[in-house]
Design a protein around this motif. Structure first.
Motif, PDB file in Angstrom:
ATOM      1  N   PRO A   1       0.827  -1.205   0.000  1.00 35.22           N
ATOM      2  CA  PRO A   1       0.000   0.000   0.000  1.00 35.22           C
ATOM      3  C   PRO A   1       0.862   1.257   0.000  1.00 35.22           C
ATOM      4  O   PRO A   1       1.726   1.430   0.861  1.00 35.22           O
ATOM      5  N   ASP A   2       0.638   2.106  -0.985  1.00 32.61           N
ATOM      6  CA  ASP A   2       1.423   3.337  -1.109  1.00 32.61           C
ATOM      7  C   ASP A   2       0.605   4.371  -1.866  1.00 32.61           C
ATOM      8  O   ASP A   2       0.367   4.218  -3.064  1.00 32.61           O
ATOM      9  N   PRO A   3       0.163   5.451  -1.189  1.00 38.45           N
ATOM     10  CA  PRO A   3      -0.658   6.463  -1.856  1.00 38.45           C
ATOM     11  C   PRO A   3       0.067   7.214  -2.965  1.00 38.45           C
ATOM     12  O   PRO A   3      -0.574   7.856  -3.798  1.00 38.45           O
ATOM     13  N   ASN A   4       1.393   7.141  -2.990  1.00 37.12           N
ATOM     14  CA  ASN A   4       2.159   7.859  -4.016  1.00 37.12           C
ATOM     15  C   ASN A   4       2.727   6.934  -5.093  1.00 37.12           C
ATOM     16  O   ASN A   4       3.489   7.384  -5.954  1.00 37.12           O
ATOM     17  N   SER A   5       2.369   5.663  -5.044  1.00 39.66           N
ATOM     18  CA  SER A   5       2.846   4.727  -6.058  1.00 39.66           C
ATOM     19  C   SER A   5       2.300   5.120  -7.428  1.00 39.66           C
ATOM     20  O   SER A   5       1.178   5.620  -7.553  1.00 39.66           O
ATOM     21  N   GLN A   6       3.096   4.884  -8.461  1.00 44.41           N
ATOM     22  CA  GLN A   6       2.658   5.155  -9.825  1.00 44.41           C
ATOM     23  C   GLN A   6       2.077   3.905 -10.488  1.00 44.41           C
ATOM     24  O   GLN A   6       1.821   3.897 -11.694  1.00 44.41           O
ATOM     25  N   LEU A   7       1.880   2.865  -9.675  1.00 43.66           N
ATOM     26  CA  LEU A   7       1.246   1.645 -10.152  1.00 43.66           C
ATOM     27  C   LEU A   7      -0.229   1.654  -9.773  1.00 43.66           C
ATOM     28  O   LEU A   7      -0.610   2.218  -8.741  1.00 43.66           O
TER      29      LEU A   7
ATOM     30  N   ALA B   1       7.482  19.333 -17.443  1.00 42.29           N
ATOM     31  CA  ALA B   1       8.130  18.019 -17.561  1.00 42.29           C
ATOM     32  C   ALA B   1       7.433  17.130 -18.581  1.00 42.29           C
ATOM     33  O   ALA B   1       7.993  16.120 -19.020  1.00 42.29           O
ATOM     34  N   MET B   2       6.195  17.509 -18.944  1.00 35.70           N
ATOM     35  CA  MET B   2       5.371  16.740 -19.883  1.00 35.70           C
ATOM     36  C   MET B   2       5.157  15.305 -19.383  1.00 35.70           C
ATOM     37  O   MET B   2       5.275  14.334 -20.133  1.00 35.70           O
ATOM     38  N   THR B   3       4.865  15.213 -18.082  1.00 36.04           N
ATOM     39  CA  THR B   3       4.626  13.912 -17.456  1.00 36.04           C
ATOM     40  C   THR B   3       3.360  13.979 -16.604  1.00 36.04           C
ATOM     41  O   THR B   3       2.902  15.061 -16.223  1.00 36.04           O
ATOM     42  N   TRP B   4       2.804  12.807 -16.306  1.00 36.54           N
ATOM     43  CA  TRP B   4       1.643  12.681 -15.446  1.00 36.54           C
ATOM     44  C   TRP B   4       2.072  12.035 -14.128  1.00 36.54           C
ATOM     45  O   TRP B   4       2.882  11.102 -14.128  1.00 36.54           O
ATOM     46  N   THR B   5       1.530  12.526 -13.016  1.00 35.13           N
ATOM     47  CA  THR B   5       1.865  11.978 -11.705  1.00 35.13           C
ATOM     48  C   THR B   5       0.598  11.643 -10.943  1.00 35.13           C
ATOM     49  O   THR B   5      -0.331  12.455 -10.868  1.00 35.13           O
ATOM     50  N   ARG B   6       0.581  10.448 -10.355  1.00 34.82           N
ATOM     51  CA  ARG B   6      -0.585   9.968  -9.618  1.00 34.82           C
ATOM     52  C   ARG B   6      -0.357  10.026  -8.123  1.00 34.82           C
ATOM     53  O   ARG B   6       0.743   9.784  -7.629  1.00 34.82           O
ATOM     54  N   LYS B   7      -1.432  10.337  -7.393  1.00 29.65           N
ATOM     55  CA  LYS B   7      -1.431  10.193  -5.940  1.00 29.65           C
ATOM     56  C   LYS B   7      -2.842   9.871  -5.480  1.00 29.65           C
ATOM     57  O   LYS B   7      -3.826  10.312  -6.097  1.00 29.65           O
ATOM     58  N   VAL B   8      -2.974   9.090  -4.430  1.00 29.81           N
ATOM     59  CA  VAL B   8      -4.280   8.763  -3.869  1.00 29.81           C
ATOM     60  C   VAL B   8      -4.785   9.962  -3.062  1.00 29.81           C
ATOM     61  O   VAL B   8      -4.040  10.562  -2.284  1.00 29.81           O
ATOM     62  N   ILE B   9      -6.063  10.324  -3.258  1.00 27.07           N
ATOM     63  CA  ILE B   9      -6.646  11.428  -2.490  1.00 27.07           C
ATOM     64  C   ILE B   9      -7.745  10.955  -1.544  1.00 27.07           C
ATOM     65  O   ILE B   9      -8.145  11.700  -0.642  1.00 27.07           O
ATOM     66  N   ALA B  10      -8.250   9.740  -1.736  1.00 29.81           N
ATOM     67  CA  ALA B  10      -9.303   9.233  -0.848  1.00 29.81           C
ATOM     68  C   ALA B  10      -9.209   7.725  -0.745  1.00 29.81           C
ATOM     69  O   ALA B  10      -8.993   7.032  -1.739  1.00 29.81           O
TER      70      ALA B  10
END
Length: 300
Positions: free
Chosen positions: A113-119, A154-163
């Motif tokens: 479990p990792d809210p900042n994982s890009q998977l 950077a022309m990149t997408w970054t994911r993070k969990v918000i809920a």
């Protein structure tokens, strides 16, 4: 245009309204002019190849997808954002059919479990802002809602969990989204006018609301958590119930102070309409008959 001997009209164009002078075959003196509106529809493949599953970025039929289960979103430029559920990725498709993977890796889920994982873990629903810079993504297997943001430099997408707490199913509201619990979120609708995100919670039979600002407070707005039902209602004391709500969309009006949602209530085989104001003004069934599946005019 022209009319053949059988009375079939052939329009001179694909789309438009044409005025046609027609007469009775047995009495040419009896004639009238009618307006015929022609609407032309065509289904074409934007990207991917029928029957050709895979995980290939490319343009048009050179691209491949793992399956067609994702609930897609479209921004104001016509770009499509598709959760490629089988591949554990989020794909972007331009109006020209160019496909890119913007987050996730094929076949990989977070090892812990990792809210900042890009998977990603079982991505199903997507909603995107009009500018096409922020995508909100539901992950049923992760029991979480993620925010995927584009960095134009950077022309990149970054994911993070918000809920939700990644990997932990349950039901708990709270002022901090990351402390809340979700149970297989699926459909998602973005209400930019009211800075809110609405999520269909398949595993708890309800609709949740996530604030887009601050700490992403989450609340249950419609339905009874853990209760499968089909009741329509406009009463807070006797609330409406759902059974495995899946698809979710708003009416596009983006009115400040009120929101209208449409829910594909999967286990009831119905479409429900929810009008949210202050207070809740009602939930009604607008298509289908609860518990009755089929192809008649009253079934889905």
């Amino acid at each position: 245009g022209s009319i053949d001997a059988s009375g079939h009209y052939t329009a001179p164009g694909l789309i438009g309204t044409y005025h046609v002078r027609a007469a009775l075959l047995d009495d040419p003196n009896v004639a009238t002019t009618v307006a015929v509106t022609v609407v032309y529809s065509k289904i074409a493949v934007l990207a991917g190849a029928p029957g050709g599953q895979g995980a290939v970025d490319g343009t048009g039929t050179n691209a491949r997808f793992g399956g067609g289960e994702g609930l897609l979103a479209i921004d104001s430029s016509g770009n499509v954002y598709l959760p490629d559920r089988s591949n554990q990725t989020l794909r972007m498709i331009t109006p020209a059919g160019a496909v890119t993977t913007i987050v996730g890796q094929v076949g990989r889920t977070p090892p812990m479990p990792d809210p900042n994982s890009q998977l990603l873990n079982d991505p199903i629903g997507a909603a995107v802002n009009a500018a096409g810079t922020t995508v909100y993504l539901t992950e049923c297997g992760n029991h979480a809602v993620s925010q995927v943001v584009y960095d134009p430099i950077a022309m990149t997408w970054t994911r993070k969990v918000i809920a939700g707490q990644p990997g932990v199913p349950g039901h708990a509201d709270g002022s901090i989204g990351l402390n809340a619990l979700l149970n297989c979120p699926v459909g998602v609708a973005l209400d930019e006018a009211n800075a809110a995100l609405y999520v269909a919670e398949f595993g708890e039979h309800d609709i949740r609301k996530i604030a887009l600002s601050g700490t992403h407070a989450i609340s249950t707005v419609v339905g009874v958590p853990g209760t499968c039902g089909a009741q329509d209602s406009d009463s807070a004391s006797d609330p409406p119930t759902f059974c495995n709500p899946y698809g979710l969309a708003d009416d596009g009006s983006q009115s400040v102070g009120s929101t209208t949602l449409f829910v594909a209530d999967s286990n009831n085989a119905t479409v429900r309409k929810i009008v949210l104001a202050n207070p809740l003004t009602g939930t009604t069934t607008i298509a289908g008959t609860a518990g009755s599946r089929g192809t008649s005019a009253t079934q889905l």
